[in-house]
Design an enzyme around this catalytic site. Structure first.
Site, PDB file in Angstrom:
ATOM      1  N   GLU A  71      -2.103  -9.021   3.760  1.00 32.99           N
ATOM      2  CA  GLU A  71      -2.193  -9.436   5.165  1.00 32.99           C
ATOM      3  C   GLU A  71      -3.575  -9.216   5.759  1.00 32.99           C
ATOM      4  OE1 GLU A  71      -1.031  -6.747   3.941  1.00 32.99           O
ATOM      5  OE2 GLU A  71      -1.105  -5.050   5.309  1.00 32.99           O
TER       6      GLU A  71
ATOM      7  N   HIS B 173      -3.827  -5.153   0.373  1.00 33.82           N
ATOM      8  CA  HIS B 173      -3.200  -5.657   1.600  1.00 33.82           C
ATOM      9  C   HIS B 173      -3.286  -7.176   1.664  1.00 33.82           C
ATOM     10  CE1 HIS B 173      -2.783  -1.808   3.939  1.00 33.82           C
ATOM     11  NE2 HIS B 173      -3.507  -1.426   2.906  1.00 33.82           N
TER      12      HIS B 173
ATOM     13  N   CYS C  61       0.831  -1.201   0.000  1.00 32.61           N
ATOM     14  CA  CYS C  61       0.000   0.000   0.000  1.00 32.61           C
ATOM     15  C   CYS C  61       0.874   1.263   0.000  1.00 32.61           C
ATOM     16  CB  CYS C  61      -1.009  -0.046   1.131  1.00 32.61           C
ATOM     17  SG  CYS C  61      -2.400   1.063   0.823  1.00 32.61           S
TER      18      CYS C  61
HETATM   19  N1  LIG Z   1      -3.045   1.647   3.830  1.00 32.88           N
HETATM   20  C1  LIG Z   1      -2.185   2.462   3.281  1.00 32.88           C
HETATM   21  O1  LIG Z   1      -0.988   2.241   3.282  1.00 32.88           O
HETATM   22  C2  LIG Z   1      -2.727   3.751   2.747  1.00 32.88           C
HETATM   23  C3  LIG Z   1      -1.730   4.523   1.919  1.00 32.88           C
HETATM   24  C4  LIG Z   1      -2.128   5.966   1.687  1.00 32.88           C
HETATM   25  N2  LIG Z   1      -2.200   6.679   2.929  1.00 32.88           N
HETATM   26  C5  LIG Z   1      -3.457   6.018   0.972  1.00 32.88           C
HETATM   27  O2  LIG Z   1      -4.461   6.310   1.579  1.00 32.88           O
HETATM   28  O3  LIG Z   1      -3.509   5.798  -0.213  1.00 32.88           O
END
Ligand SMILES: NC(=O)CC[C@H](N)C(=O)O
Ligand SMILES: C=C(O[C@@H]1C=C(C(=O)O)C=C[C@H]1O)C(=O)O
Length: 613
Positions: A593, A591, A512
């Site tokens: 995970e 994600h 992410c």
């Molecule tokens: N879960 C994250 O790593 C979010 C990454 C970033 N803050 C976004 O909103 O795109």
């Protein structure tokens, strides 16, 4: 007379706590201590099975280094000198209610309806849509005055909660000699019994007063907003479980929880913990359903939008003791649907709801109001309202609810009893950069199951020169914020590390936010989604495979520039980069995970094998 017994032990200065769980009522009487740290709570206290019952203030979250509007409220600890137990019926038989109990004057809100709705709208626009997180709980205070005040009022309200609030995890009245905290808490926070830890994420709310309850329940069970809202808190609480239950755990549910005026959806998480119960409690301060995710940033957001200290709202009443085998136990009820009543009858109750990307401000305001008014109404209601759910729910509705698990990760749902160990990965080492999202603990848990050894560090604590890092693979974790905001030291350092990794011999991976900085370092552009994917499950094509995965992002990398040679991208029809693959790294916008990613373990196994085996 028995009534006199209660009134005497509850006499104006005698501190006392009465709590009811299922069919048992416990009455503790003792001395009050004001403490400032959890560790000041006594770990053993004479011969009684309960050592302390404490009102923990919300600002205790400072012990985790998180921000809070700090009203300097102490931990109010009752150290019992006497304990009595009886059945709920026996207790209620001895209570004489005060029928004239009434509200005097009007209710007041610390934020008007319009102000609360404005807060909700701002949180969506300025936080969720700016990548600060997926959900945030903002609350408001309702206050009023009761007459008569004092013991008769407190006992009457407690008795009415016991008679009426059949869905409570705990009904209680905690009296420190001046103030009464009377609550009908639907929600367990953490409990630890014989080394087994339980967390109970509850989210999703349906008011029962509906013209067509059957249709409303069907719509509620299928509402993607309510479904995702609950999954988000399951993920957030699994992060906590991954921290406190090294040997793993399992997920039960989903269940419907019927309260007097509302229905909630919930899961139950359980796992074995080796931690001292009080340390586990500190590590789980406080329920994500009360704060948001990622938790630390959600604490900052609360400070920005709430006006007053939360005092004892949304934290917990904590019970510590020893069971019959002298094993320590811990139980805690979240302090919501809880009135704080002063000696003069003035009371406050605070309430809120989870704000997510598709929240509607007016509905959120109604939900928060329903929660507060439900408790205020229950304290005046003399007749019981019977539950309706069991009589009305249909088999189809039950199946609709259970189908929520179909696309979740089995790794998290079932106890990780057998090993997922992969001989080709055993003994490999990974450094995971904690970028302010405890998803890294879930990530570590998966990697450890695959056989890797894992170290988790904050970016501030490590060298930005990859050759100085001992591990074979460096994993850049998810986190709040805009990856382009290099004025923020954490974000600045993460961007530099990503750049340095490309010109090093190290293998690396990004999740992410980590994927976004890796994309930037390759010259890809980031875009901000106007409809953020914060806490959403989607089916995507990941290279050639169909996968059901969980997203928590507002920003996306777009592949409108050619990629450096050797780098492959998995891209959506709209040009958003879902994943990158190269001989020395892998990165994922979603994600793996998360409980929302069905084959997360296998996706990670594949990526790690490509890089390390
Ligand atoms: N879960 C994250 O790593 C979010 C990454 C970033 N803050 C976004 O909103 O795109
Ligand atoms: C925060 C409160 O309730 C919480 C929020 C819920 C929601 O947003 O659906 C549901 C139950 C509780 O976890 C409250 O009562 O103040």
């Amino acid at each position: 007379a028995p009534v006199a017994v209660f009134f005497s032990m509850f006499s104006p200065q005698t501190p006392c706590c009465i709590f009811q769980k299922q069919n048992r009522v416990t009455i503790a009487q003792g001395r009050i201590f004001h403490l400032h740290l959890l560790d000041e709570l006594p770990t053993h206290a004479g011969t009684l099975p309960i050592h302390s019952i404490s009102m923990i203030p919300y600002c205790q979250i400072k012990e985790r280094g998180f921000k809070a509007i700090d009203g300097s409220e102490p931990i109010i600890a009752l150290i019992p000198e006497t304990l009595r137990e009886m059945s709920t019926a026996e207790f209620l038989d001895q209570i004489v209610e005060t029928p004239e109990l009434a509200l005097v004057g009007n209710l007041h809100y610390n934020l008007s309806d319009a102000e609360y709705e404005d807060v909700v709208a701002q949180v969506i626009e300025k936080e969720i849509k700016q990548g600060e997180g997926s959900n945030f709980l903002l609350s408001r205070k309702t206050s009023g005055t009761l007459s008569p005040a004092g013991v008769p009022a407190a006992l009457t309200i407690l008795a009415r909660f016991m008679r009426n609030e059949f869905g409570s995890y705990m009904n209680f009245c905690f009296f420190d000699g001046t103030t009464y905290f009377v609550g009908a808490s639907p929600e367990r926070h953490l409990s630890v019994f014989k080394g087994e830890a339980y967390l109970n994420p509850i989210s999703g709310t349906l008011p029962k007063a509906q013209a067509d309850f059957h249709a409303a329940l069907t719509a509620f069970l299928q509402d993607p907003k309510e479904i995702h809202e609950l999954f988000q808190v399951v993920d957030e609480e699994l992060k906590m479980m991954a921290k406190i239950c090294k040997r793993g755990g399992e997920v039960e549910g989903p269940f419907l929880k019927e309260m007097r005026t509302l229905l909630h959806t919930e899961y139950l998480l359980k796992g074995e913990t080796e931690m001292r119960p009080l340390d586990a409690f500190r590590a789980t301060m406080f329920a994500p359903t009360m704060i948001g995710s990622p938790l630390e940033n959600a604490c900052r957001v609360i400070c920005k939008y709430e006006r007053d200290s939360r005092r004892y709202y949304s934290s917990a009443m904590l019970i510590l003791g020893e069971d019959e085998e002298r094993a320590p136990f811990l139980d805690s009820a979240i302090t919501i649907r809880t009135l704080e009543i002063g000696a003069d009858g003035h009371f406050t109750i605070q309430s809120g709801g989870s704000i997510v990307r598709d929240s509607i401000p007016k509905n959120e305001r109604i939900e928060a109001t329903t929660k507060a008014l439900g408790a205020i109404k229950a304290m005046r209601e003399t007749t019981a309202t019977p539950p309706i759910l069991e009589k009305t729910i249909t088999p189809l509705q039950r199946r609709t609810l259970m189908a929520r698990n179909d696309n979740l990760s089995q790794f998290w749902l079932r106890k990780q009893a057998h090993s997922f160990e992969d001989a080709r990965l055993v003994g490999k080492s990974a450094l995971i950069i904690d970028n302010e999202d405890d998803f890294v603990y879930m990530f570590a848990h998966i990697l450890e199951h695959l056989g890797l050894t894992v170290r988790i560090e904050k970016i501030a604590a490590i060298s930005l020169k990859p050759e100085e890092l001992a591990e074979e693979i460096i994993i850049l974790g998810p986190g709040p914020g805009n990856p382009e905001n290099e004025a923020d030291e954490r974000i600045f350092r993460l961007n530099r590390l990503a750049e340095n990794l490309h010109v090093s011999d190290k293998k690396f991976m990004g999740i992410c936010f980590g994927h976004q900085v890796i994309s930037r370092s390759l010259g890809l552009r980031l875009e901000r989604l106007d409809t953020p994917l914060q806490g959403v499950q989607k089916e995507i094509l990941l290279f050639d495979e169909k996968e059901i995965v969980g997203f928590y992002n507002t920003f996306v990398a777009v592949a409108d520039n050619p990629l450096p040679s050797g780098v492959c991208a998995s891209v959506s029809e709209l040009g958003e980069v879902y994943a990158l693959a190269a001989p020395n790294f892998r990165s994922f916008q979603f994600h793996p995970e998360s409980v929302l990613t069905r084959n997360g373990l296998e996706i990670l196994r594949g990526a790690l094998l490509e890089l390390l085996a």
